[in-house]
Design an enzyme around this catalytic site. Structure first.
Site, PDB file in Angstrom:
ATOM      1  NE  ARG A 118      -3.502  -2.382   2.714  1.00 37.26           N
ATOM      2  CZ  ARG A 118      -3.111  -3.698   3.099  1.00 37.26           C
ATOM      3  NH1 ARG A 118      -1.976  -3.795   3.524  1.00 37.26           N
ATOM      4  NH2 ARG A 118      -3.873  -4.651   3.074  1.00 37.26           N
ATOM      5  CG  HIS A 127      -5.790   0.677  -4.476  1.00 36.43           C
ATOM      6  ND1 HIS A 127      -5.453   0.060  -3.174  1.00 36.43           N
ATOM      7  CD2 HIS A 127      -6.715   0.245  -4.810  1.00 36.43           C
ATOM      8  CE1 HIS A 127      -6.471  -0.770  -3.258  1.00 36.43           C
ATOM      9  NE2 HIS A 127      -7.055  -0.512  -4.180  1.00 36.43           N
ATOM     10  CG  HIS A 138      -6.490  -8.035   1.056  1.00 35.95           C
ATOM     11  ND1 HIS A 138      -5.897  -8.271  -0.047  1.00 35.95           N
ATOM     12  CD2 HIS A 138      -7.030  -6.815   1.130  1.00 35.95           C
ATOM     13  CE1 HIS A 138      -6.275  -7.011  -0.806  1.00 35.95           C
ATOM     14  NE2 HIS A 138      -6.900  -6.231  -0.119  1.00 35.95           N
TER      15      HIS A 138
END
Length: 181
Positions: free
Chosen positions: A29, A120, A147
């Site tokens: 990220r 992103h 995630h």
């Protein structure tokens, strides 16, 4: 390709290339990239210690040889820095997430990419490409992308496979078969 627009003979080009390697190779990220310190990088271990989204402690991330080389090249060329940050601006201050967004967008323009490219979107493309290459192994992609929620990752896979469109076609075909009978 985005990396084609990078002049890797310049200091900032080396920095930008190293950042793109992290964004693509490790699906980081933008806040993770900008939050890294030089002490988080361990070239001999081919590892990076990173504080991920919603995490308290830093976690180890394994790096590909090309990524280690890119970061090592950047660090060797950046010289003395007063900032502990791994990625700094031309003023030797920690690179902000907004500036990373601008850099990626500028590199996309130089590469002749007309659509908006963001950190992103690179992360998203990286995860989608991994799913394509690993036969849709969502558990592997979940570990790679970090995630927490598998449902978040499933959205990448659903988009990749265009499952909703396939389902709609299957249902429409089923109705047509009933009408013909």
């Amino acid at each position: 390709m985005l990396i084609d627009g990078i002049d890797r003979s310049t200091i900032m080009g080396k920095r930008d290339y190293a950042m793109l390697r992290l964004l693509w190779d490790n699906a980081l990220r933008r806040a993770e990239v900008c939050g890294l310190d030089r002490s988080d990088f361990h070239a001999l271990e081919a590892r990076l210690y990173l504080k991920g989204k919603g995490r308290i402690d830093k976690e180890p991330i394994d790096l590909a040889a090309a990524t280690v080389e890119a970061i090592s090249d950047w660090l060797a060329s950046m010289g003395e820095s007063r900032s502990p940050a791994l990625f700094v601006s031309s003023r030797d201050t920690r690179l902000s997430v907004d500036r990373l967004y601008q850099i990626v967008g500028g590199l996309a323009q130089v590469a002749g990419i007309e659509r908006v490219v963001s950190p992103h979107k690179i992360r998203h493309s990286s995860i989608t490409a991994l799913l394509d290459l690993n036969g849709g192994d969502v558990r592997s992609a979940q570990a790679h992308s970090r995630h927490k929620n598998l449902a978040t990752l499933i959205r990448y896979d659903d988009g990749r496979q265009q499952l909703q469109g396939k389902a709609a076609k299957t249902l429409a075909d089923a109705i047509l078969e009933r009408e013909v009978d």
